[in-house]
Design an enzyme around this catalytic site. Structure first.
Site, short mmCIF file in Angstrom:
data_model
loop_
_atom_site.label_atom_id
_atom_site.label_comp_id
_atom_site.label_asym_id
_atom_site.label_seq_id
_atom_site.Cartn_x
_atom_site.Cartn_y
_atom_site.Cartn_z
N GLY A 46 0.85 -1.18 0.00
CA GLY A 46 0.00 0.00 0.00
C GLY A 46 0.88 1.23 0.00
N GLN A 51 3.32 10.01 1.91
CA GLN A 51 4.61 9.37 1.64
C GLN A 51 5.25 9.88 0.35
OE1 GLN A 51 2.88 5.26 2.42
NE2 GLN A 51 4.99 4.96 3.09
N CYS A 89 7.68 -0.49 6.46
CA CYS A 89 7.13 0.70 5.82
C CYS A 89 8.06 1.12 4.70
CB CYS A 89 7.01 1.82 6.85
SG CYS A 89 6.29 3.33 6.18
N LEU A 90 7.49 1.48 3.57
CA LEU A 90 8.31 1.93 2.44
C LEU A 90 9.07 3.21 2.79
CD1 LEU A 90 5.77 1.27 -0.45
CD2 LEU A 90 7.78 -0.09 0.16
N HIS A 131 -2.46 0.24 8.18
CA HIS A 131 -1.16 0.90 8.05
C HIS A 131 -1.30 2.20 7.24
CE1 HIS A 131 3.38 0.68 7.62
NE2 HIS A 131 3.07 1.52 6.65
N GLU A 132 -2.04 2.12 6.13
CA GLU A 132 -2.17 3.31 5.26
C GLU A 132 -3.03 4.39 5.91
OE1 GLU A 132 0.02 3.37 3.14
OE2 GLU A 132 0.39 1.22 3.16
N HIS A 135 -1.05 6.35 8.23
CA HIS A 135 -0.21 7.36 7.58
C HIS A 135 -0.97 8.68 7.42
CE1 HIS A 135 3.66 5.72 6.57
NE2 HIS A 135 3.16 4.64 6.00
#
Ligand code: CO
Length: 167
Positions: A46, A51, A89-90, A131-132, A135
């Site tokens: 995701g 981000q 996490c990216l 998770h998203e 963010h």
């Protein structure tokens, strides 16, 4: 569509609460496309707009079979059960830690056409949704670790832990 640069943990935009989108117009559709392309390129489970430097409540979440959800103003409206598992996490490449999440979630959002949708997800995909959405509220998975000792370098992981959600 374009692959955008993914900001890392030290960027202040990742700690801000993102703004609601007033109208799903062409710029929001373009943002969704860029998010999807960047997520697939990473690759990740995701990706949220902050981000890539855009402080709006917009994200994408990967499903099965190379499908993904495009979500504008997503909200968790119902949840059930719990699960504990590895998460990364990216925006924090190379690190994974253990996070507790709801097992099943129901998410309400607008899709890329501005129509309201409701998605139910469990397991891995439910983790990615949570998770998203975190963010969008400036929350990172490191804020939710079951314990700091579970945070490890990817090289230290054992086989079972490689299935981490990274978004
Ligand atoms: Co992330």
């Amino acid at each position: 569509m374009a692959v955008r640069e993914i900001l890392t943990f030290d960027h202040p935009i990742l700690r801000q609460k993102a703004r609601k989108v007033a109208r799903v117009d062409a710029s929001v559709v373009r943002l969704l496309d860029d998010l999807a392309e960047t997520m697939y390129a990473a690759p990740g489970a995701g990706l949220a707009a902050p981000q890539i430097g855009v402080p709006l409540r917009v994200c994408v979440v990967k499903g099965d079979d190379n499908q993904h959800w495009s979500l504008v103003n997503p909200v968790l409206v119902r949840w059930e059960g719990s699960q504990v598992g590895p998460e990364g996490c990216l925006s924090l490449p190379g690190w994974v830690g253990e996070v507790e999440r709801y097992e099943t979630v129901w998410v309400r959002a607008l899709n890329r056409k501005g129509k309201e949708i409701k998605v139910k997800a469990s397991g891995f995909t439910a983790r990615a949704f949570q998770h998203e959405i975190d963010h969008l509220d400036g929350i990172l998975f490191t804020d939710r670790l079951t314990s700091l000792e579970t945070l490890k370098r990817v090289e230290e992981l054992e086989a079972g832990e490689l299935e981490a959600v990274r978004g």
